[in-house]
Motif scaffolding. Sequence first.
Motif: not given
Lengths: 115, 115
Positions: A11, A13-18, A20, A46
């Motif tokens: 979770k 990891q997924m958050r990190r992607g979005v 910015e 988030i």
Amino acid sequence: MENTGIIENNKTQMRRGVLEYSILLILAAGDEYASSIIQKMKDVNIIVAEGTIYPLLIRLKKLGLLNYRWEESTQGPPRKYYMITDLGRSQLAGLDAAWDELSKGIESIRNASRA
Amino acid sequence: MENTGIIENNKTQMRRGVLEYSILLILAAGDEYASSIIQKMKDVNIIVAEGTIYPLLIRLKKLGLLNYRWEESTQGPPRKYYMITDLGRSQLAGLDAAWDELSKGIESIRNASRA
DNA sequence: TTTAGTACCTTGTATTGCAAGGTATTCAAA
DNA sequence: TTTGAATACCTTGCAATACAAGGTACTAAA
């Protein structure tokens, strides 16, 4: 527990992607200061830490996607309100597209998985 | 160009967040070997490098989410077919939920942005 | 026996999120 | 007037990890 560990980790990891992307989206709706951005992201589950958001805002500023102005507060120290720039908006359009593409990609794999 | 750099960079970031999820989804549909997983991901515009996928498969194996078997190929060296375990499937369910939550979160911010 | 294609894997680097720790301002209570 | 709580800002150092680059090995054809 290990189980939840794997998921929690992902979770994150997924958050990190979005990160910015989320910030630009929020600022596209109106100027905000760091703490309120964190709160708005928390509102939609988030989670971001302070130590993440401050360096990130500084980076986005350096890239020219954001600007800021200081504003007095009646309830504490001055706030640094960030606003999105024209460049920021044009980049945001690209990120919208990137997000849509990724969503579609995941949907495709998911459907194949169910077939 | 710097502009595309920012976006490219973020597309990469977004992808990173869903790597493990994508792999589990693909293997939930059937056993595959590394190169074919890479190809399937590329098919839906999620680009992964070899240097990413191999260590990742090993990690997922160590976590007990995957297993593998060797299988001869008539067109080259033997292939290592990975398959998802029961634990992998149960974790996948959690990741499905995580992805849905993230998608909803982004949708919310997006809508607020348009309002 | 060399070349091309396929498949596996490892090493080293660079990025970056975040926990932890720190400073400054305001206001209210002691 | 000092203390404490709330709010806001920021930095440092660690740990995780994606990926470029480089390497091994098997098969088949030239």
